[in-house]
Every structure is written in structure tokens, then in C-alpha cells.
Write a protein that holds these residues in place. Structure first.
Motif, PDB file in Angstrom:
ATOM      1  N   GLU A 113       0.764  -1.307   0.072  1.00 40.86           N
ATOM      2  CA  GLU A 113       0.009   0.085   0.028  1.00 40.86           C
ATOM      3  C   GLU A 113       0.788   1.262   0.067  1.00 40.86           C
ATOM      4  O   GLU A 113       2.013   1.311   0.572  1.00 40.86           O
ATOM      5  CB  GLU A 113      -0.797   0.069   1.281  1.00 40.86           C
ATOM      6  N   LYS A 114       0.232   2.373  -0.535  1.00 39.48           N
ATOM      7  CA  LYS A 114       1.169   3.495  -0.591  1.00 39.48           C
ATOM      8  C   LYS A 114       0.228   4.358   0.532  1.00 39.48           C
ATOM      9  O   LYS A 114      -0.908   5.001   0.308  1.00 39.48           O
ATOM     10  CB  LYS A 114       0.981   4.190  -2.039  1.00 39.48           C
ATOM     11  N   ILE A 115       0.972   4.495   1.531  1.00 43.73           N
ATOM     12  CA  ILE A 115       0.171   5.390   2.841  1.00 43.73           C
ATOM     13  C   ILE A 115       0.455   6.788   2.401  1.00 43.73           C
ATOM     14  O   ILE A 115       1.650   7.315   2.272  1.00 43.73           O
ATOM     15  CB  ILE A 115       1.056   4.900   4.040  1.00 43.73           C
ATOM     16  N   SER A 116      -0.590   7.435   2.406  1.00 43.67           N
ATOM     17  CA  SER A 116      -0.487   8.989   2.032  1.00 43.67           C
ATOM     18  C   SER A 116      -0.887   9.956   2.967  1.00 43.67           C
ATOM     19  O   SER A 116      -0.655  11.058   2.929  1.00 43.67           O
ATOM     20  CB  SER A 116      -1.024   9.306   0.463  1.00 43.67           C
ATOM     21  N   ASP A 117      -1.933   9.301   3.948  1.00 36.79           N
ATOM     22  CA  ASP A 117      -2.314  10.441   4.729  1.00 36.79           C
ATOM     23  C   ASP A 117      -2.045   9.974   6.116  1.00 36.79           C
ATOM     24  O   ASP A 117      -1.482   8.889   6.670  1.00 36.79           O
ATOM     25  CB  ASP A 117      -3.837  10.509   4.594  1.00 36.79           C
ATOM     26  N   ARG A 118      -1.795  11.089   7.162  1.00 36.18           N
ATOM     27  CA  ARG A 118      -1.457  10.881   8.467  1.00 36.18           C
ATOM     28  C   ARG A 118      -2.264  10.025   9.317  1.00 36.18           C
ATOM     29  O   ARG A 118      -1.794   9.297  10.175  1.00 36.18           O
ATOM     30  CB  ARG A 118      -1.173  12.452   9.085  1.00 36.18           C
ATOM     31  N   LYS A 119      -3.679  10.241   8.964  1.00 36.38           N
ATOM     32  CA  LYS A 119      -4.819   9.248   9.688  1.00 36.38           C
ATOM     33  C   LYS A 119      -4.148   7.737   9.548  1.00 36.38           C
ATOM     34  O   LYS A 119      -4.280   6.904  10.623  1.00 36.38           O
ATOM     35  CB  LYS A 119      -5.925   9.456   9.456  1.00 36.38           C
ATOM     36  N   THR A 120      -4.245   7.367   8.642  1.00 40.38           N
ATOM     37  CA  THR A 120      -3.840   5.798   8.457  1.00 40.38           C
ATOM     38  C   THR A 120      -2.390   5.537   8.943  1.00 40.38           C
ATOM     39  O   THR A 120      -2.259   4.485   9.571  1.00 40.38           O
ATOM     40  CB  THR A 120      -3.593   5.681   6.997  1.00 40.38           C
ATOM     41  N   ILE A 138       9.137   1.519  15.885  1.00 35.23           N
ATOM     42  CA  ILE A 138       8.060   1.787  14.878  1.00 35.23           C
ATOM     43  C   ILE A 138       8.767   2.845  14.097  1.00 35.23           C
ATOM     44  O   ILE A 138       8.512   3.075  12.718  1.00 35.23           O
ATOM     45  CB  ILE A 138       7.083   2.085  15.497  1.00 35.23           C
ATOM     46  N   ARG A 139       9.511   4.065  14.618  1.00 37.75           N
ATOM     47  CA  ARG A 139       9.960   4.960  13.847  1.00 37.75           C
ATOM     48  C   ARG A 139      11.155   4.534  12.789  1.00 37.75           C
ATOM     49  O   ARG A 139      10.899   4.796  11.680  1.00 37.75           O
ATOM     50  CB  ARG A 139      10.384   6.113  14.726  1.00 37.75           C
ATOM     51  N   ASN A 140      11.934   3.795  13.442  1.00 38.36           N
ATOM     52  CA  ASN A 140      12.750   2.934  12.338  1.00 38.36           C
ATOM     53  C   ASN A 140      12.249   2.027  11.399  1.00 38.36           C
ATOM     54  O   ASN A 140      12.693   2.277  10.237  1.00 38.36           O
ATOM     55  CB  ASN A 140      13.784   2.045  13.034  1.00 38.36           C
ATOM     56  N   CYS A 141      11.226   1.745  11.731  1.00 32.24           N
ATOM     57  CA  CYS A 141      10.496   0.646  10.660  1.00 32.24           C
ATOM     58  C   CYS A 141       9.826   1.712   9.708  1.00 32.24           C
ATOM     59  O   CYS A 141       9.897   1.594   8.356  1.00 32.24           O
ATOM     60  CB  CYS A 141       9.387  -0.179  11.405  1.00 32.24           C
ATOM     61  N   PHE A 142       8.966   2.698  10.136  1.00 34.33           N
ATOM     62  CA  PHE A 142       8.629   3.755   9.072  1.00 34.33           C
ATOM     63  C   PHE A 142       9.572   4.241   8.062  1.00 34.33           C
ATOM     64  O   PHE A 142       9.263   4.789   6.877  1.00 34.33           O
ATOM     65  CB  PHE A 142       7.882   4.589   9.732  1.00 34.33           C
ATOM     66  N   ASP A 143      10.906   4.552   8.577  1.00 31.35           N
ATOM     67  CA  ASP A 143      11.913   5.008   7.843  1.00 31.35           C
ATOM     68  C   ASP A 143      12.425   4.327   6.863  1.00 31.35           C
ATOM     69  O   ASP A 143      12.619   4.723   5.798  1.00 31.35           O
ATOM     70  CB  ASP A 143      13.121   5.572   8.783  1.00 31.35           C
ATOM     71  N   ASP A 144      12.250   2.905   7.055  1.00 31.41           N
ATOM     72  CA  ASP A 144      12.766   1.645   6.170  1.00 31.41           C
ATOM     73  C   ASP A 144      11.568   1.934   4.859  1.00 31.41           C
ATOM     74  O   ASP A 144      11.932   1.274   3.932  1.00 31.41           O
ATOM     75  CB  ASP A 144      12.613   0.404   6.767  1.00 31.41           C
ATOM     76  N   PHE A 145      10.557   2.146   5.457  1.00 37.09           N
ATOM     77  CA  PHE A 145       9.312   1.910   4.330  1.00 37.09           C
ATOM     78  C   PHE A 145       9.137   3.495   3.997  1.00 37.09           C
ATOM     79  O   PHE A 145       8.005   3.647   2.889  1.00 37.09           O
ATOM     80  CB  PHE A 145       7.902   1.581   5.099  1.00 37.09           C
ATOM     81  N   ASP A 146       9.684   4.355   4.159  1.00 35.17           N
ATOM     82  CA  ASP A 146       9.768   5.826   3.509  1.00 35.17           C
ATOM     83  C   ASP A 146       8.454   6.383   4.130  1.00 35.17           C
ATOM     84  O   ASP A 146       7.841   7.103   3.225  1.00 35.17           O
ATOM     85  CB  ASP A 146      10.032   5.741   2.140  1.00 35.17           C
ATOM     86  N   TRP A 147       8.090   6.314   5.133  1.00 34.29           N
ATOM     87  CA  TRP A 147       6.777   6.769   5.385  1.00 34.29           C
ATOM     88  C   TRP A 147       6.898   7.796   6.566  1.00 34.29           C
ATOM     89  O   TRP A 147       6.147   8.484   6.991  1.00 34.29           O
ATOM     90  CB  TRP A 147       5.713   5.716   6.433  1.00 34.29           C
ATOM     91  N   SER A 148       8.271   8.010   6.908  1.00 39.83           N
ATOM     92  CA  SER A 148       8.265   9.098   7.979  1.00 39.83           C
ATOM     93  C   SER A 148       8.253  10.691   7.603  1.00 39.83           C
ATOM     94  O   SER A 148       8.053  11.426   8.343  1.00 39.83           O
ATOM     95  CB  SER A 148       9.844   8.726   8.418  1.00 39.83           C
ATOM     96  N   ASP A 149       8.069  10.815   6.336  1.00 41.48           N
ATOM     97  CA  ASP A 149       7.917  12.052   6.057  1.00 41.48           C
ATOM     98  C   ASP A 149       6.311  12.644   5.784  1.00 41.48           C
ATOM     99  O   ASP A 149       6.001  13.581   5.678  1.00 41.48           O
ATOM    100  CB  ASP A 149       8.484  12.454   4.464  1.00 41.48           C
ATOM    101  N   ILE A 150       5.534  11.858   6.086  1.00 40.61           N
ATOM    102  CA  ILE A 150       4.120  12.001   6.022  1.00 40.61           C
ATOM    103  C   ILE A 150       3.841  12.727   7.165  1.00 40.61           C
ATOM    104  O   ILE A 150       4.075  12.550   8.547  1.00 40.61           O
ATOM    105  CB  ILE A 150       3.484  10.697   5.937  1.00 40.61           C
TER     106      ILE A 150
END
Length: 150
Positions: A113-120, A138-150
């Protein structure tokens, strides 16, 4: 009386693993309060009852099979009567496995999935927190998935 208590303890351990505290409670519920400590000491000395081995198996299964975080597993083991020092010693061996399990869980459930919104993203974070993972993991995991900038 002690023979009956030993037989009952052996019967219980034959069905599933117990911590010392759990087996003590089972013996007391059955009416063997006065000899429960003696039975536990004998079973521990014989190697039938070992809280360290129980904690190791519990954490290993929780991390590798159920994808739970170390915080949640530690809390569950504390409720089962395992000493906190034993939990800490055993948990040290599973930090990397826990993070890898987190990555696998996220990849399996949300990787495509492409996570695009903060709520999700916050819903995913809340789910992972309930599973027992820490904020840093969790933060490190989100960095690996490139979701940290949302």
C-alpha cells in the motif's frame, strides 16, 4: 498427600508448560497448599520446571510466530509470575529478531500500500503499539518504508 500433589503437578505439566507461580496456584486450588512449595522445589531441582526456559520459549514464539513486541511479551510474562531479571536477560537475545518480525509484519500487511495520509499512518502506529513494539522500533520501521515524511 505429597505423592498426590506430585502426581497432580506431573499431570498438569504433561498437558502444558507452567511457570512456577502458575503451578503453585494450581496446586493450591486443588488443596495442596501445605506441600506445594516442596513439590515445586523438587520439580525445579529435577529440571521439570524452569522459568528461564519458559520465558525463552514464550518470547521466541511471541516474536517469531505471533509477531508481538518485546514490551508486550515482557508484560505478559510478568503477569505469569516470571522474575523481571529473567525476562530482561532473555529479552536481550531477541532485540534484532523482534525488529525483523516488525518489518515482516508491516511488509505483509501494509508493504504494497502507498500510505499517503497521516490518519492511516497513526492507525498503523497504534496497532503496532498494541502489539508491543516501542516507539523507536516503529519510527525506524517507518523510515525503512519511507513513511516518515508523512
Amino acid at each position: 498427600m505429597i505423592v498426590k500433589a506430585k502426581n497432580y503437578a506431573a499431570f498438569c505439566l504433561g498437558k502444558k508448560n507452567y511457570t512456577e507461580q502458575e503451578l503453585y496456584k494450581k496446586l493450591c486450588e486443588k488443596g495442596y497448599e501445605e506441600c506445594a512449595a516442596e513439590v515445586l522445589a523438587e520439580f525445579t531441582k529435577a529440571g521439570f520446571l524452569n522459568d528461564r526456559d519458559y520465558a525463552y520459549m514464550y518470547i521466541s514464539d511471541g516474536v517469531n510466530i505471533k509477531c508481538k513486541g518485546l514490551y508486550r511479551l515482557s508484560r505478559e510474562l510478568t503477569e505469569k509470575g516470571i522474575d523481571k531479571r529473567i525476562i530482561a536477560e532473555v529479552s536481550e537475545e531477541f532485540h534484532e529478531a523482534s525488529y525483523n518480525s516488525l518489518l515482516e509484519f508491516v511488509r505483509a500487511h501494509y508493504g504494497e500500500e502507498k500510505i499517503s495520509d497521516r490518519k492511516t499512518l497513526e492507525k498503523i502506529k497504534a496497532q503496532l503499539l498494541r502489539r508491543g513494539y516501542g516507539y523507536d522500533e516503529i519510527r525506524n520501521c517507518f523510515d525503512d518504508f519511507d513513511w516518515s515524511d508523512i
